[in-house]
Design an enzyme around this catalytic site. Structure first.
Site, PDB file in Angstrom:
ATOM      1  N   CYS A  51       0.822  -1.211   0.040  1.00 51.82           N
ATOM      2  CA  CYS A  51      -0.026   0.059   0.009  1.00 51.82           C
ATOM      3  C   CYS A  51       0.756   1.446  -0.218  1.00 51.82           C
ATOM      4  O   CYS A  51       1.887   1.119   0.723  1.00 51.82           O
ATOM      5  CB  CYS A  51      -0.865   0.040   1.246  1.00 51.82           C
ATOM      6  SG  CYS A  51      -2.081   1.373   1.258  1.00 51.82           S
ATOM      7  N   HIS A 107      -8.857  -3.457  -2.643  1.00 53.79           N
ATOM      8  CA  HIS A 107      -8.069  -2.523  -1.638  1.00 53.79           C
ATOM      9  C   HIS A 107      -8.703  -1.144  -1.676  1.00 53.79           C
ATOM     10  O   HIS A 107      -8.408  -0.548  -0.535  1.00 53.79           O
ATOM     11  CB  HIS A 107      -6.696  -2.703  -2.375  1.00 53.79           C
ATOM     12  CG  HIS A 107      -5.622  -2.125  -1.618  1.00 53.79           C
ATOM     13  ND1 HIS A 107      -4.518  -2.844  -1.131  1.00 53.79           N
ATOM     14  CD2 HIS A 107      -5.310  -0.685  -1.829  1.00 53.79           C
ATOM     15  CE1 HIS A 107      -3.746  -1.878  -0.479  1.00 53.79           C
ATOM     16  NE2 HIS A 107      -3.966  -0.803  -0.689  1.00 53.79           N
ATOM     17  N   GLU A 108      -8.814  -0.553  -3.080  1.00 52.00           N
ATOM     18  CA  GLU A 108      -8.943   0.991  -3.010  1.00 52.00           C
ATOM     19  C   GLU A 108     -10.430   0.830  -2.487  1.00 52.00           C
ATOM     20  O   GLU A 108     -10.590   2.164  -1.738  1.00 52.00           O
ATOM     21  CB  GLU A 108      -9.024   1.289  -4.368  1.00 52.00           C
ATOM     22  CG  GLU A 108      -7.679   1.098  -5.074  1.00 52.00           C
ATOM     23  CD  GLU A 108      -6.542   1.729  -4.458  1.00 52.00           C
ATOM     24  OE1 GLU A 108      -6.700   2.879  -3.655  1.00 52.00           O
ATOM     25  OE2 GLU A 108      -5.379   1.251  -4.394  1.00 52.00           O
ATOM     26  N   HIS A 134     -10.227   1.508   1.273  1.00 53.33           N
ATOM     27  CA  HIS A 134      -9.520   2.869   1.725  1.00 53.33           C
ATOM     28  C   HIS A 134     -10.859   3.510   2.200  1.00 53.33           C
ATOM     29  O   HIS A 134     -10.787   4.519   3.379  1.00 53.33           O
ATOM     30  CB  HIS A 134      -8.829   3.324   0.823  1.00 53.33           C
ATOM     31  CG  HIS A 134      -7.336   2.970   1.063  1.00 53.33           C
ATOM     32  ND1 HIS A 134      -6.663   3.255   2.056  1.00 53.33           N
ATOM     33  CD2 HIS A 134      -6.472   2.307   0.007  1.00 53.33           C
ATOM     34  CE1 HIS A 134      -5.415   2.746   1.857  1.00 53.33           C
ATOM     35  NE2 HIS A 134      -5.334   2.260   0.779  1.00 53.33           N
TER      36      HIS A 134
END
EC number: 3.5.1.88
Length: 216
Positions: free
Chosen positions: A131, A173-174, A177
């Site tokens: 990351c 993953h994004e 966030h």
């Protein structure tokens, strides 16, 4: 001693201030690192708080930051902006062995607003990932092999799209966030490795060797 109070969540005024700072900064903003409060808060949904010009400018800056890092994705909180916005792109060359093991195929540029993903089926894959907001480290994360993503584009049009393999990993993953979740929250912590140790010991197309040696 005064009673401790949880910090107030980010609001539209915070969003406006952070976007103004990014757009008027005169240089690319830094990628904030783990420990910064914006990475641990649920980002604000986009409801028209920015003009079309401001939104386009923010997406352009995020794209430049992502490519300069270099990375395959960047969420707005990673540059200090508490907005449910992310950009993604994966056009890097990888070996045929790596591409096959990770189901890694090129991902053309995509900007997503207010995304939500749903796993398709129950199959998962385990791979090392890093990351840009935890610079210098990687760990193994189990992720759904395929997801359905619902999101809005920068014109306000709603989309539903299915992703699989490495593209699905980037999407998860994004989008995580934007809910205040970092990959380390979902990782096998025994697999955590510095970039140097990863390159020296665990940079294999799959994680079987690391799993056996690190016991996770």
């Amino acid at each position: 001693m005064p009673e401790w109070k949880a910090p107030a969540p980010f609001d539209d005024a915070d969003l406006r201030r952070s976007v103004t700072a990014v757009l008027d900064g005169g240089e690319l903003p830094p990628i904030v690192q783990a420990g910064h409060p914006v990475l641990r808060a649920r980002a604000l949904p986009f409801t028209g708080q920015l003009s079309a010009t401001e939104l386009a400018g923010l997406i352009a800056v995020m794209t430049e930051v992502m490519r300069a890092a270099p990375g395959v994705g960047l969420a707005a909180p990673q540059i200090g902006v508490p907005l449910q916005l992310a950009v993604m792109e994966d056009l890097y060359e990888v070996s045929a062995e790596n591409a096959a093991a990770r189901e890694r195929h090129p991902l053309d540029f995509l900007a997503i607003l207010n995304p939500r993903y749903t796993p398709v089926g129950t199959a998962t894959a385990s791979h090392y990932e890093g990351c840009l907001s935890m610079s210098g480290w990687q760990a193994v994360v189990d992720r759904a092999i395929a997801v359905e993503l619902r999101y809005d584009d920068d014109h306000g049009t709603a989309h539903t799209r299915r992703f699989s393999g490495w593209q699905a990993r980037i999407v998860q993953h994004e989008t995580d966030h934007l809910a205040g979740t970092l990959y380390i929250d979902k990782a096998h912590t025994r697999s955590l490795a510095s970039n140097a140790e990863y390159s020296a010991n665990w940079a294999h197309p799959d994680v079987a060797y690391a799993r056996a040696k690190l016991n996770f």
